[in-house]
Write a protein that holds these residues in place. Sequence first.
Motif, PDB file in Angstrom:
ATOM      1  N   ILE A 202      40.596  15.651  39.154  1.00 34.16           N
ATOM      2  CA  ILE A 202      39.847  16.903  39.069  1.00 34.16           C
ATOM      3  C   ILE A 202      39.228  16.983  37.675  1.00 34.16           C
ATOM      4  CG2 ILE A 202      39.995  19.421  39.141  1.00 34.16           C
ATOM      5  CD1 ILE A 202      42.429  19.083  40.996  1.00 34.16           C
ATOM      6  N   GLU A 205      35.834  20.505  33.906  1.00 37.45           N
ATOM      7  CA  GLU A 205      34.994  21.682  34.142  1.00 37.45           C
ATOM      8  C   GLU A 205      35.420  22.426  35.416  1.00 37.45           C
ATOM      9  OE1 GLU A 205      32.650  17.977  35.486  1.00 37.45           O
ATOM     10  OE2 GLU A 205      33.953  18.583  33.816  1.00 37.45           O
ATOM     11  N   LEU A 206      35.936  21.726  36.399  1.00 36.62           N
ATOM     12  CA  LEU A 206      36.477  22.373  37.595  1.00 36.62           C
ATOM     13  C   LEU A 206      37.882  22.888  37.333  1.00 36.62           C
ATOM     14  CD1 LEU A 206      36.412  23.180  40.565  1.00 36.62           C
ATOM     15  CD2 LEU A 206      37.020  20.813  41.165  1.00 36.62           C
ATOM     16  N   ARG A 209      38.564  26.371  35.921  1.00 34.29           N
ATOM     17  CA  ARG A 209      38.323  27.551  36.754  1.00 34.29           C
ATOM     18  C   ARG A 209      39.613  28.087  37.384  1.00 34.29           C
ATOM     19  NH1 ARG A 209      33.180  25.216  40.243  1.00 34.29           N
ATOM     20  NH2 ARG A 209      31.880  24.598  38.450  1.00 34.29           N
ATOM     21  N   LEU A 238      39.200  24.866  45.656  1.00 35.73           N
ATOM     22  CA  LEU A 238      38.527  23.573  45.679  1.00 35.73           C
ATOM     23  C   LEU A 238      37.432  23.557  46.737  1.00 35.73           C
ATOM     24  CD1 LEU A 238      41.746  21.399  45.455  1.00 35.73           C
ATOM     25  CD2 LEU A 238      39.988  21.583  43.684  1.00 35.73           C
ATOM     26  N   PHE A 242      35.977  18.422  48.676  1.00 31.66           N
ATOM     27  CA  PHE A 242      36.672  17.747  47.575  1.00 31.66           C
ATOM     28  C   PHE A 242      37.839  16.923  48.113  1.00 31.66           C
ATOM     29  CE2 PHE A 242      40.077  17.444  44.455  1.00 31.66           C
ATOM     30  CZ  PHE A 242      39.408  16.872  43.381  1.00 31.66           C
TER      31      PHE A 242
END
Length: 295
Positions: A202, A205-206, A209, A238, A242
Amino acid sequence: MAETSSLPAAGATARIAASLAARSGFDAATKLRLMADGRQVGWLPRTHASILRGTDIGLGAVLGPEQALGDGSVAVALLPGCDDFEARSTALQALARQLADAGHVRGWRDELFAVTAALDAPAVAVVERAAARFLGLLTFASHMNGIVDGAAGDPPALWISRRSPAKAVDPGMWDNLVAGGMPHGSDPLATLVRECAEESGIPPELARRVQAHGMIEVLRDLPEGVQWEQVHVYDLLLPPDFIPHNQDGEVSEHRRVELAPLLAIMSAGAMTVDATLVTLDALARRGWLDAGDHD
C-alpha cells in the motif's frame, strides 16, 4: 469447522467470545510488577525472575529485591545498578543475547523496542524485540482493517492476511491486513505507513488516509511470557480493484472476505487474538454485527 463455512452472526460471535476467552487468560498472582525509575514497565513471570536471578551479565544484579505493594502485588526493580539509558540498554542487550543463547528467547529480530511505562513517557532503555515478552514488557503496535470501499448495497468485505509459517509468533494464523510492532523511535502512524508498504504494497499516499479509532490493550499469558500490548486501531477504505501484494516475506496470503467467512475464521480461532479484537471493533463500529451480538 472449515474456515469458509458460515454461521449466523449470533452463533459466530458467541464462538468468537469463547475462543478469545480461552486464549486470553492472565494470572497476576504469578507475576511481579517490573519497575524502572519508579514506574511499571512490565509484568515479569516469577519463573522468569528465577532465570534472571541466575544470569550474570557482568553489570550487577538484573533484578532488585522484591517489595510488597499495598494492593497485594509484588514489585521488583529492573537493573537497579544502572541509572541511565545507555547503561540499561547495554545491559539489556547482553541479557537478551544470553537468554537467546540459553533457548529462553527465540525469533531474534535485530529490532529494538522501548522499555517504558507509557507511549508518551521517555524510554528508560531499549531491548531486543524478541526478549520483550519474556520480560513481560509493555509494547505497542499498529493494526489496520483493510475495508473494501464498495458501491452502495454491496456486502461488507475486508482484506485480511495470513502470517508466514516462518514467523516466530503466531505462524500461519490470520491477521489484519496490516499489523506491526512499534520500534523505539517510531509512532503509531509512522509504524502503520511503513508496515502498509512492507506487508501489503500500500503506497504511503494511500496509507496516510487511514482513520484512527483509538487503542485496544491486550494483557495475557503466553508460553513465552506475557503479551502486554497497546494496539492502535486504524481503518483504511481501499478501492474495489485494489489487490495487496506482500513485499517483505512476512505474509503468505491475502484474502478478500465478506462477513460470513470472516466470522467463521474468527470463531474457529484461526485469527490472532489482537487481530480478532481489532476486526470486531471495526465490525461493531460499522453496524455489521447484529445489534446486541457484539458485546
